[in-house]
Design a protein around this motif. Sequence first.
Motif, mmCIF file in Angstrom:
data_model
loop_
_atom_site.group_PDB
_atom_site.id
_atom_site.type_symbol
_atom_site.label_atom_id
_atom_site.label_comp_id
_atom_site.label_asym_id
_atom_site.label_seq_id
_atom_site.Cartn_x
_atom_site.Cartn_y
_atom_site.Cartn_z
ATOM 1 N N TYR A 13 0.835 -1.195 0.000
ATOM 2 C CA TYR A 13 0.000 0.000 0.000
ATOM 3 C C TYR A 13 0.873 1.250 0.000
ATOM 4 O O TYR A 13 2.056 1.213 0.344
ATOM 5 C CB TYR A 13 -0.945 0.020 1.207
ATOM 6 C CG TYR A 13 -0.292 0.279 2.540
ATOM 7 C CD1 TYR A 13 -0.333 1.556 3.112
ATOM 8 C CD2 TYR A 13 0.369 -0.723 3.243
ATOM 9 C CE1 TYR A 13 0.266 1.806 4.343
ATOM 10 C CE2 TYR A 13 0.960 -0.484 4.466
ATOM 11 C CZ TYR A 13 0.906 0.784 5.004
ATOM 12 O OH TYR A 13 1.503 1.038 6.228
ATOM 13 N N ASP A 14 0.266 2.353 -0.407
ATOM 14 C CA ASP A 14 0.871 3.674 -0.311
ATOM 15 C C ASP A 14 0.007 4.513 0.616
ATOM 16 O O ASP A 14 -1.212 4.319 0.694
ATOM 17 C CB ASP A 14 0.956 4.347 -1.685
ATOM 18 C CG ASP A 14 1.848 3.593 -2.650
ATOM 19 O OD1 ASP A 14 2.943 3.178 -2.237
ATOM 20 O OD2 ASP A 14 1.449 3.405 -3.813
ATOM 21 N N GLU A 15 0.627 5.457 1.292
ATOM 22 C CA GLU A 15 -0.104 6.290 2.243
ATOM 23 C C GLU A 15 0.375 7.723 2.135
ATOM 24 O O GLU A 15 1.564 7.988 1.937
ATOM 25 C CB GLU A 15 0.099 5.764 3.663
ATOM 26 C CG GLU A 15 -0.676 6.512 4.723
ATOM 27 C CD GLU A 15 -0.574 5.878 6.108
ATOM 28 O OE1 GLU A 15 -0.876 6.580 7.091
ATOM 29 O OE2 GLU A 15 -0.184 4.695 6.203
ATOM 30 N N ALA A 16 -0.567 8.655 2.266
ATOM 31 C CA ALA A 16 -0.222 10.072 2.218
ATOM 32 C C ALA A 16 -1.255 10.861 3.012
ATOM 33 O O ALA A 16 -2.418 10.467 3.114
ATOM 34 C CB ALA A 16 -0.186 10.578 0.779
ATOM 35 N N GLY A 17 -0.836 11.978 3.579
ATOM 36 C CA GLY A 17 -1.749 12.899 4.230
ATOM 37 C C GLY A 17 -2.116 12.519 5.646
ATOM 38 O O GLY A 17 -1.754 11.454 6.156
ATOM 39 N N THR A 18 -2.852 13.405 6.269
ATOM 40 C CA THR A 18 -3.379 13.190 7.608
ATOM 41 C C THR A 18 -4.848 13.622 7.625
ATOM 42 O O THR A 18 -5.297 14.360 6.753
ATOM 43 C CB THR A 18 -2.604 14.006 8.657
ATOM 44 O OG1 THR A 18 -2.669 15.399 8.320
ATOM 45 C CG2 THR A 18 -1.154 13.569 8.736
ATOM 46 N N GLY A 19 -5.553 13.137 8.626
ATOM 47 C CA GLY A 19 -6.974 13.442 8.733
ATOM 48 C C GLY A 19 -7.788 12.171 8.746
ATOM 49 O O GLY A 19 -7.267 11.080 9.026
ATOM 50 N N SER A 20 -9.064 12.281 8.444
ATOM 51 C CA SER A 20 -9.925 11.102 8.460
ATOM 52 C C SER A 20 -9.473 10.128 7.378
ATOM 53 O O SER A 20 -9.115 10.524 6.271
ATOM 54 C CB SER A 20 -11.383 11.508 8.240
ATOM 55 O OG SER A 20 -11.528 12.205 7.021
ATOM 56 N N PRO A 21 -9.471 8.822 7.707
ATOM 57 C CA PRO A 21 -8.899 7.843 6.777
ATOM 58 C C PRO A 21 -9.808 7.521 5.599
ATOM 59 O O PRO A 21 -11.027 7.420 5.734
ATOM 60 C CB PRO A 21 -8.680 6.609 7.653
ATOM 61 C CG PRO A 21 -9.638 6.764 8.782
ATOM 62 C CD PRO A 21 -9.818 8.227 9.003
ATOM 63 N N VAL A 22 -9.158 7.332 4.440
ATOM 64 C CA VAL A 22 -9.832 6.946 3.207
ATOM 65 C C VAL A 22 -9.014 5.832 2.570
ATOM 66 O O VAL A 22 -7.805 5.975 2.378
ATOM 67 C CB VAL A 22 -9.936 8.135 2.225
ATOM 68 C CG1 VAL A 22 -10.541 7.679 0.904
ATOM 69 C CG2 VAL A 22 -10.752 9.265 2.828
ATOM 70 N N VAL A 23 -9.669 4.721 2.252
ATOM 71 C CA VAL A 23 -8.998 3.594 1.602
ATOM 72 C C VAL A 23 -9.491 3.502 0.161
ATOM 73 O O VAL A 23 -10.701 3.486 -0.093
ATOM 74 C CB VAL A 23 -9.277 2.274 2.347
ATOM 75 C CG1 VAL A 23 -8.643 1.096 1.616
ATOM 76 C CG2 VAL A 23 -8.754 2.350 3.782
ATOM 77 N N LEU A 24 -8.549 3.440 -0.775
ATOM 78 C CA LEU A 24 -8.850 3.381 -2.200
ATOM 79 C C LEU A 24 -8.693 1.949 -2.694
ATOM 80 O O LEU A 24 -7.633 1.342 -2.519
ATOM 81 C CB LEU A 24 -7.909 4.307 -2.978
ATOM 82 C CG LEU A 24 -7.815 5.758 -2.482
ATOM 83 C CD1 LEU A 24 -6.809 6.539 -3.323
ATOM 84 C CD2 LEU A 24 -9.184 6.437 -2.513
#
Length: 265
Positions: A13-24
Amino acid sequence: MTKIQVNGALLAYDEAGTGSPVVLLHAGIADRRMWRDQIAPLATRHRVISVDLRGYGESELPPSAFAHHDDVVGLLDALGLASAALVGCSFGGAVAIDTALAHPHRVSALALLGTAVSGHEWSEQTNELWENLVGDVDPEDFAATAAGEVRFWVVGPEREPTDVDPELVAFATEMDERALAAELALSAVDVAELDPPAIGRLTELTMPVLVAAGAADVPDIRHLADRIAAEAPQAVRLPDVPNAAHLLPLERPTQINTPLLTFLP
């Protein structure tokens, strides 16, 4: 790229940003790279996680039985997330719906782009379109099969290949050849399906749902979007995106990113 242990498999997986989580969750003819134009915009407000489903892309495929929707929740567990919004395209949308039905308290919202739905039987019209546009191809000839699938899904039945950005066609073809190899490997593994399937349970999707489809996608996909919007209690149906087929996030990123940023909690 990071790999994480989920239900006995290493998922990439790749991850970026902060805040409420969103999974693509990617389409069955693709992998997590199809979200290349969503990561940065969504990461301005959210913790964005794009994952290769088990067997696809750079994720592993151990021989043990599993369910994709349980892997999504396993990913949330591994990342320490109580819940997340799920954004799914095509097969990834079907996985998102199944996850929301099997684990409703773990899904805060659903955004479904050109989505499939588990248990849906393709119409005779769509089957005829497939025969006319693709015909019989050797399933082990990944290049020929990918060319046919890209013609059907990415170009769409109402357009000609010359109507579509050649870079998009080339990228989709490369992803699909890899996905076809994944699907061949997955056919030898016990992949559990949601039982009963989602097609008769759309009224159970009580979280906010955003539904979109491309105006040039196959008719069944547009009809499924209409059905979800009619049956899910909190569903919003966007107008069909003009001159776009099945891979909406890749083909028309602006028309997708703007409503996603408005919709996602």
